[in-house]
Design a protein around this motif. Structure first.
Motif, PDB file in Angstrom:
ATOM      1  N   UNK A  68       0.788  -1.223   0.000  1.00 26.20           N
ATOM      2  CA  UNK A  68       0.000   0.000   0.000  1.00 26.20           C
ATOM      3  C   UNK A  68       0.821   1.275   0.000  1.00 26.20           C
ATOM      4  N   UNK A  69       2.136   1.164  -0.037  1.00 25.57           N
ATOM      5  CA  UNK A  69       3.029   2.313   0.000  1.00 25.57           C
ATOM      6  C   UNK A  69       3.950   2.313  -1.225  1.00 25.57           C
ATOM      7  N   UNK A  70       4.319   3.508  -1.666  1.00 27.15           N
ATOM      8  CA  UNK A  70       5.324   3.645  -2.714  1.00 27.15           C
ATOM      9  C   UNK A  70       5.012   2.853  -3.970  1.00 27.15           C
ATOM     10  N   UNK A  71       5.988   2.067  -4.400  1.00 27.84           N
ATOM     11  CA  UNK A  71       5.855   1.285  -5.634  1.00 27.84           C
ATOM     12  C   UNK A  71       5.370  -0.140  -5.382  1.00 27.84           C
ATOM     13  N   UNK A  72       5.093  -0.471  -4.139  1.00 21.84           N
ATOM     14  CA  UNK A  72       4.561  -1.803  -3.846  1.00 21.84           C
ATOM     15  C   UNK A  72       3.069  -1.875  -4.192  1.00 21.84           C
ATOM     16  N   UNK A  73       2.586  -3.089  -4.371  1.00 24.58           N
ATOM     17  CA  UNK A  73       1.178  -3.282  -4.720  1.00 24.58           C
ATOM     18  C   UNK A  73       0.256  -2.828  -3.593  1.00 24.58           C
ATOM     19  N   UNK A  74      -0.914  -2.397  -3.995  1.00 25.31           N
ATOM     20  CA  UNK A  74      -1.975  -2.065  -3.046  1.00 25.31           C
ATOM     21  C   UNK A  74      -2.908  -3.255  -2.890  1.00 25.31           C
ATOM     22  N   UNK A  75      -3.519  -3.376  -1.731  1.00 22.83           N
ATOM     23  CA  UNK A  75      -4.473  -4.462  -1.512  1.00 22.83           C
ATOM     24  C   UNK A  75      -5.675  -4.266  -2.429  1.00 22.83           C
ATOM     25  N   UNK A  76      -6.030  -5.245  -3.237  1.00 22.58           N
ATOM     26  CA  UNK A  76      -7.154  -5.087  -4.174  1.00 22.58           C
ATOM     27  C   UNK A  76      -8.461  -4.714  -3.490  1.00 22.58           C
ATOM     28  N   UNK A  77      -8.662  -5.239  -2.277  1.00 20.94           N
ATOM     29  CA  UNK A  77      -9.904  -4.955  -1.559  1.00 20.94           C
ATOM     30  C   UNK A  77      -9.788  -3.744  -0.636  1.00 20.94           C
ATOM     31  N   UNK A  78      -8.623  -3.106  -0.625  1.00 18.74           N
ATOM     32  CA  UNK A  78      -8.428  -1.926   0.218  1.00 18.74           C
ATOM     33  C   UNK A  78      -8.437  -2.230   1.699  1.00 18.74           C
ATOM     34  N   UNK A  79      -8.245  -3.496   2.052  1.00 23.33           N
ATOM     35  CA  UNK A  79      -8.303  -3.908   3.455  1.00 23.33           C
ATOM     36  C   UNK A  79      -6.886  -4.101   3.992  1.00 23.33           C
ATOM     37  N   UNK A  80      -6.543  -3.382   5.041  1.00 23.96           N
ATOM     38  CA  UNK A  80      -5.201  -3.464   5.613  1.00 23.96           C
ATOM     39  C   UNK A  80      -5.295  -3.703   7.116  1.00 23.96           C
ATOM     40  N   UNK A  81      -4.556  -4.718   7.590  1.00 28.90           N
ATOM     41  CA  UNK A  81      -4.532  -5.025   9.011  1.00 28.90           C
ATOM     42  C   UNK A  81      -3.092  -5.315   9.441  1.00 28.90           C
ATOM     43  N   UNK A  82      -2.844  -5.172  10.698  1.00 30.86           N
ATOM     44  CA  UNK A  82      -1.495  -5.319  11.226  1.00 30.86           C
ATOM     45  C   UNK A  82      -0.878  -6.668  10.872  1.00 30.86           C
ATOM     46  N   UNK A  83      -1.656  -7.738  10.973  1.00 36.99           N
ATOM     47  CA  UNK A  83      -1.091  -9.066  10.766  1.00 36.99           C
ATOM     48  C   UNK A  83      -0.538  -9.232   9.361  1.00 36.99           C
ATOM     49  N   UNK A  84      -1.147  -8.581   8.382  1.00 35.18           N
ATOM     50  CA  UNK A  84      -0.631  -8.665   7.011  1.00 35.18           C
ATOM     51  C   UNK A  84       0.791  -8.107   6.939  1.00 35.18           C
TER      52      UNK A  84
END
Length: 291
Positions: A68-84
């Motif tokens: 989700x940052x910089x040039x890395x991929x973003x989560x397709x579902x827009x869901x971000x959690x600490x464990x990931x």
């Protein structure tokens, strides 16, 4: 120690759920391996000067953009959690030829604490926490989030973005150039420049559940059994004397050093003092493989 120049080599790491994380490696044959984990809303570019300096001192340095940052991929579902993010860090550490020394700033440091405390054997040889403790000063974090949320429509030009960064970081003497800003901004279909991070990061569980993570952070920190260096900025509004003392009581074998004049953005404010502290810490460690 002889200082040599090592250019960054671009690479990528795959996450367990199929995302690609952009990364740079400096001094591929160096040792020890340092794995740099940036803070929330930052990119691997935050470590450019520090990793170049430490690579020149002989270290193998890996910097990466979190999901989700910089040039890395973003989560397709827009869901971000600490464990990931913890799982990503664990996979990155495990991909190295030897357990790396983690250098984690803010969010990156918290992820390092969880990973080092919960996993046995620990995936890191040692841990450097950059201006972060399991309990943080709420006002400082709110200031960071307010800046990230302040310009949802982006900027008309790089000069406008540079002006806003200068207002946010008044301790920096030089304004960022267009070349420095290009990795931090993306041009949308409307021609506006927006920050590199996924806007969903600000509305997802990583932010909304942050206070709930603290019991897990405290429990993990108390179990950390590798050498730890906590570096704090003298002018930080995220880490305070109280939070540092609390952390040192929780992790009594940890060392602490304060960098004069630095804010929460410690590496960018005082790179020479920052890298010197890390180099001294590395030199104090037992050789790899010695318990």
């Amino acid at each position: 120690m002889r200082m040599e120049s090592h250019q960054a080599t671009r690479t990528a790491f795959a996450t367990a759920d199929g995302l690609s994380l952009a990364a740079d490696v400096r001094h591929a044959s160096g040792a020890p391996t340092l794995l740099f984990a940036h803070g929330f809303g930052q990119t691997r570019g935050a470590w450019s000067a520090a990793s170049a300096t430490l690579a020149a001192r002989g270290c193998r340095c890996i910097t990466f953009d979190s999901r989700g940052h910089g040039e890395s991929d973003r989560a397709p579902d827009g869901d971000y959690h600490m464990q990931q993010f913890v799982d990503d860090l664990l996979a990155l550490a495990g991909a190295q030829p030897e357990p790396p020394i983690l250098v984690g700033a803010s969010m990156g440091g918290l992820l390092g604490l969880v990973t080092a405390g919960e996993m046995r054997p620990a995936p890191f040889r040692a841990l450097v926490l950059v201006d972060i403790t399991p309990r943080w000063e709420t006002a400082g974090v709110e200031r960071i989030l307010a800046f990230m949320q302040a310009h949802p429509d982006g900027f008309a030009s790089y000069a406008e973005a540079a002006e806003q960064i200068a207002a946010y970081l008044p301790q920096r003497r030089e304004r960022k150039s267009e070349q420095q800003l290009r990795p931090l901004l993306r041009e949308g279909a409307d021609g506006r420049l927006r920050w590199h991070w996924d806007p969903a990061l600000l509305s997802g569980g990583l932010v909304s559940e942050s206070e709930r993570y603290q019991p897990r952070l405290f429990e993990a920190a108390a179990k950390v059994n590798v050498p730890v260096l906590l570096l704090s900025g003298e002018r930080s509004d995220v880490v305070s004397h109280h939070t540092v003392e609390e952390f040192l009581a929780l992790v009594p074998h940890a060392r602490h050093a304060q960098v004069p004049g630095a804010t929460h953005m410690l590496a960018g404010d005082a790179n020479d003092a920052f890298t010197a502290a890390i180099a001294g810490f590395i030199e104090s460690l037992e050789p790899a493989g010695v318990q």
